[in-house]
Enzyme design. Structure first.
Site: not given
Length: 296
Positions: A62, A212-217, A219
């Protein structure tokens, strides 16, 4: 300190709160380079621990060591109650590209890289990351698991986990050593991994959704937005609350570089979704598949 959402026991010597923290958003854009605001990044890490979060998910790739070095700057020497989870199986190119690196020798080297950048003698959990943006592979992972077991015997690793694996690969690993966690791509919209979620629940293994919240895209769902508005919560909070109610073996590692967003994520664990609301959210169509996962 007790956090909402309850706890999970991964091993006799490892019990964690179900709400944790993921460090992937600490580096700069594209999970590369220094953070936009180093002081805020360090403040977020300290605020997470002060709030009672007791497990932080990270990786030496990272930023290339950026997340680990920030964790060390903010929290070292680590308290006994704080558990660091890292992953191996990838590296970064000089231009920030994501590169798979999964030979047994590379896995060993990456564990040592994580130990050095985190300032640790032993890592609580090391996840072997497989799969790719194209999906889940079927190759044997026995040699890499064997390498991690050797590091475990040397006192470098306490527990072993997996990421982006198939049920066959999980079964193969379990023939060699206990597995405490499986980290997969799963959220309210992307649910192609239901079978693994059920299997880990049966085995008493923690299931940790990444992105869990869509990452780079992020939700996107009109139903989710409507539910959140009715509950007086954010869409992100409802999505996290849904995951916690989805299965008792789920642990969460939402990431953020903002203290305000951190507080919102933690508060999501206190949201109780009624059966009617859960049914409404369950009806959201699954996008399926593995999607964009190379940065996980």
């Amino acid at each position: 300190m007790t956090l909402p959402g309850g706890t999970l026991t991964l091993a006799p010597d490892l019990t964690i709160h179900r709400m944790g923290y993921g460090a992937m958003q600490l580096p700069g854009h594209g999970v590369w380079g220094p953070p936009r605001d180093r002081d805020e990044a360090i403040a977020v890490l300290r605020a997470a621990v002060e709030a009672g979060i007791d497990h932080i998910d990270t990786a030496d790739f990272y930023g290339k060591s950026v997340s680990n070095e920030l964790i060390r700057a903010a929290l070292h020497p680590y308290g006994d109650e704080l558990h660091i989870v890292t992953k191996v199986g990838a590296t970064r190119s000089d231009d920030g590209g994501w590169v798979h690196l999964r030979t047994s020798e590379a896995v060993v080297a990456q564990v040592h890289d994580n130990l050095a950048s985190l300032g640790l003698e032993t890592i609580d959990v090391v996840n072997l990351r497989m799969g790719s943006a194209e999906g889940y592979g079927e190759e044997s992972i026995a040699d890499r698991i064997g390498a991690l077991v050797e590091l475990q015997q040397q006192g470098k690793v306490k527990h072993i986990g997996l990421s982006m694996v198939t049920e066959a690969q999980l079964a193969e690993a379990l023939e060699i050593t206990p597995i405490v966690t499986v980290q997969q791509y799963y959220n309210l919209v992307v649910r192609g991994d239901e079978s693994m979620l059920r299997r880990t629940a049966e085995l008493g293994i923690a299931y940790v959704p990444f992105f869990p919240l869509g990452g780079f895209t992020p939700l996107q769902s009109g139903v989710l937005a409507d539910v959140a508005a009715r509950l007086g919560a954010s869409s992100q909070q409802v999505a996290l609350a849904w995951l916690l109610q989805r299965s008792a073996n789920i642990a969460l590692i939402p990431g953020t570089s903002s203290r305000a967003h951190l507080a919102e994520n933690i508060a999501a664990a206190s949201i109780e979704l009624s059966a009617d609301v859960v049914a409404e959210l369950d009806a959201i169509a699954s996008a399926g598949g593995a999607g964009e996962v190379d940065a996980a």
